[in-house]
Design a protein around this motif. Sequence first.
Motif, PDB file in Angstrom:
ATOM      1  N   ASN A   3      62.907  25.642 -43.314  1.00  8.03           N
ATOM      2  CA  ASN A   3      62.152  26.638 -42.545  1.00  8.03           C
ATOM      3  C   ASN A   3      60.734  26.138 -42.311  1.00  8.03           C
ATOM      4  OD1 ASN A   3      64.230  28.614 -42.359  1.00  8.03           O
ATOM      5  ND2 ASN A   3      63.867  29.167 -44.503  1.00  8.03           N
ATOM      6  N   LEU A   4      60.447  25.761 -41.085  1.00  6.39           N
ATOM      7  CA  LEU A   4      59.122  25.273 -40.717  1.00  6.39           C
ATOM      8  C   LEU A   4      58.415  26.313 -39.862  1.00  6.39           C
ATOM      9  CD1 LEU A   4      60.022  21.579 -39.784  1.00  6.39           C
ATOM     10  CD2 LEU A   4      58.923  22.387 -41.869  1.00  6.39           C
ATOM     11  N   PRO A   5      57.106  26.407 -39.956  1.00  8.15           N
ATOM     12  CA  PRO A   5      56.370  27.410 -39.168  1.00  8.15           C
ATOM     13  C   PRO A   5      56.357  27.061 -37.686  1.00  8.15           C
ATOM     14  CG  PRO A   5      54.838  25.950 -40.298  1.00  8.15           C
ATOM     15  CD  PRO A   5      56.213  25.613 -40.825  1.00  8.15           C
ATOM     16  N   LYS A   6      56.218  28.069 -36.851  1.00  5.77           N
ATOM     17  CA  LYS A   6      56.116  27.874 -35.410  1.00  5.77           C
ATOM     18  C   LYS A   6      54.935  26.961 -35.102  1.00  5.77           C
ATOM     19  CE  LYS A   6      55.754  30.482 -31.058  1.00  5.77           C
ATOM     20  NZ  LYS A   6      55.785  31.825 -30.437  1.00  5.77           N
ATOM     21  N   GLY A   7      55.165  25.989 -34.218  1.00  3.48           N
ATOM     22  CA  GLY A   7      54.110  25.051 -33.853  1.00  3.48           C
ATOM     23  C   GLY A   7      54.059  23.814 -34.714  1.00  3.48           C
ATOM     24  N   SER A   8      54.875  23.763 -35.776  1.00  6.14           N
ATOM     25  CA  SER A   8      54.906  22.590 -36.654  1.00  6.14           C
ATOM     26  C   SER A   8      55.299  21.344 -35.877  1.00  6.14           C
ATOM     27  CB  SER A   8      55.901  22.828 -37.790  1.00  6.14           C
ATOM     28  OG  SER A   8      56.261  21.616 -38.418  1.00  6.14           O
ATOM     29  N   LYS A   9      54.581  20.239 -36.083  1.00  4.30           N
ATOM     30  CA  LYS A   9      54.874  18.995 -35.371  1.00  4.30           C
ATOM     31  C   LYS A   9      56.290  18.513 -35.657  1.00  4.30           C
ATOM     32  CE  LYS A   9      50.158  17.209 -34.932  1.00  4.30           C
ATOM     33  NZ  LYS A   9      49.246  16.086 -35.256  1.00  4.30           N
ATOM     34  N   LYS A  10      56.715  18.647 -36.906  1.00  2.05           N
ATOM     35  CA  LYS A  10      58.056  18.207 -37.271  1.00  2.05           C
ATOM     36  C   LYS A  10      59.123  19.056 -36.574  1.00  2.05           C
ATOM     37  CE  LYS A  10      58.805  16.489 -41.280  1.00  2.05           C
ATOM     38  NZ  LYS A  10      59.000  16.268 -42.744  1.00  2.05           N
ATOM     39  N   LEU A  11      58.874  20.354 -36.483  1.00  2.00           N
ATOM     40  CA  LEU A  11      59.815  21.263 -35.821  1.00  2.00           C
ATOM     41  C   LEU A  11      59.880  20.958 -34.327  1.00  2.00           C
ATOM     42  CD1 LEU A  11      61.664  23.737 -35.777  1.00  2.00           C
ATOM     43  CD2 LEU A  11      59.620  25.185 -35.636  1.00  2.00           C
ATOM     44  N   LEU A  12      58.723  20.733 -33.720  1.00  2.00           N
ATOM     45  CA  LEU A  12      58.683  20.429 -32.293  1.00  2.00           C
ATOM     46  C   LEU A  12      59.396  19.119 -31.992  1.00  2.00           C
ATOM     47  CD1 LEU A  12      55.007  21.429 -31.356  1.00  2.00           C
ATOM     48  CD2 LEU A  12      57.097  22.777 -31.115  1.00  2.00           C
ATOM     49  N   HIS A  13      59.182  18.125 -32.852  1.00  2.67           N
ATOM     50  CA  HIS A  13      59.843  16.835 -32.640  1.00  2.67           C
ATOM     51  C   HIS A  13      61.353  16.972 -32.797  1.00  2.67           C
ATOM     52  CE1 HIS A  13      60.398  12.506 -32.561  1.00  2.67           C
ATOM     53  NE2 HIS A  13      61.133  12.607 -33.649  1.00  2.67           N
ATOM     54  N   ALA A  14      61.781  17.774 -33.774  1.00  2.37           N
ATOM     55  CA  ALA A  14      63.222  17.974 -33.995  1.00  2.37           C
ATOM     56  C   ALA A  14      63.855  18.643 -32.786  1.00  2.37           C
ATOM     57  CB  ALA A  14      63.447  18.810 -35.254  1.00  2.37           C
ATOM     58  N   TRP A  15      63.155  19.602 -32.202  1.00  2.90           N
ATOM     59  CA  TRP A  15      63.674  20.268 -30.998  1.00  2.90           C
ATOM     60  C   TRP A  15      63.794  19.268 -29.855  1.00  2.90           C
ATOM     61  CZ3 TRP A  15      61.560  20.861 -26.110  1.00  2.90           C
ATOM     62  CH2 TRP A  15      62.244  21.741 -25.254  1.00  2.90           C
ATOM     63  N   ALA A  16      62.736  18.506 -29.602  1.00  5.45           N
ATOM     64  CA  ALA A  16      62.730  17.539 -28.494  1.00  5.45           C
ATOM     65  C   ALA A  16      63.777  16.458 -28.691  1.00  5.45           C
ATOM     66  CB  ALA A  16      61.340  16.911 -28.353  1.00  5.45           C
TER      67      ALA A  16
END
Length: 439
Positions: A3-16
Amino acid sequence: MVNLPKGSKKLLHAWAFYDWANSVYSLVIASAIFPIFYGALTLTKENGKIIDDTVTFLGIDFNNDTLISYVTAAAFLVVSILSPLLSGIADYVGNKKVFMKFFCYLGALSCIGLFWFSMDHLWFGLLCYFLALIGFWASLVFYNSYLPDIAFPEQQDRISAKGYSLGYIGSVILLLVCLAMILMHETFGFEDEGLPTRLSFVLTGLWWIGFSQYTYYYLPKGNKKATFTRNLLFNGFKELRTIWRSLKDNIQLKRYLLAFFVYSMAVQTIMLVATYFGIEELEWGDTDATTGLIVSILLIQLVAVVGAMLTSRSSARFGNIPTLIVLNLIWIGICVYAYTITTPVQFYATASVVGLVMGGIQSLSRSTYSKLIPENAIDTASYFSFYDVSEKIGIVIGMFSYGYVAQLTGSIRYAILFFILFFIVGVILLVRVPRNSIK
């Protein structure tokens, strides 16, 4: 799952990174290797000349291009019906990652199933092709719906562009690997090009499933906003109906959408059938057709980036609508010239120009639509859902028109020439778009 917070760089990279995983379908299956494989399987040649392009399916004789265009159109028709349903589900079901996974695995496993594509089991091969297309486009509905959940507004443009870049790089890498296996099959221990070509479909499916796991590990399960009911299931269709009714009071947007719908039929269809045209209509001589066609596809993708940039500059100087009119006129010239080409060099030249206007017309069409959405619109997602469904229905009509003309005339050239009509009507409709609030 982490569970990563909204806007997290790791979360954004995982989505992309899902673009890296799934874009191999667009290049290997939709554009490059499968169309070449299908052409080789369904065409009978003698001394390099096509002597028979008839395929019997369900007891009916089809031109081979007509058959694949009808299957493609049918799949896009299903997607256009599914998209509003899935959009309605995506925003209200707390486990939308499960839906995204389902369509991802459906598409990827269907790509793997193309390994067994043969004339003896044609129905199975076409079913796999049909389901792969549905899986790819349906998974994107849920993938795109995650963007506002995981990124703040000021992050969304940048991370969306990052996904596009990752998709381009990943798909080109796998295509080059597949091309190396096919062209250097003896080096890899294969007797001919057949097995490595089929293995390309397997690699596409495995790549898609394998790399998507990184995305699934970090993406949240979903944001549950309401209890799932029958009304929510059809919420997407209700939103489309609302947008349709609102067009009565927005003449500018209504006329632009009509113009986009018409010329997009031709643009999207030409992009889907370009490889089939190269297979059947060119005299490759001593040149390896597989290499030539894949090189032209890579050329189109590279030039498309430049085309998008040039179009952006042109629209800033001359305005969106005038630039779109010029792009449509260039497309008319491409269709006229394509009717006459017979050599690989002519095909490469055409591919270069197609790349320039393809990237430009796609990017400018979407940004023009975005500018025309009312400033007081609360639900812009519904407007873009309407835009997306319009595009898909346009593809259905375009592919059926292409298939029908090819079947009627027995030549793809006449089908390509037929699309001039769509671009002419597109120009006429664009001229009628009021420009009071857009350049």
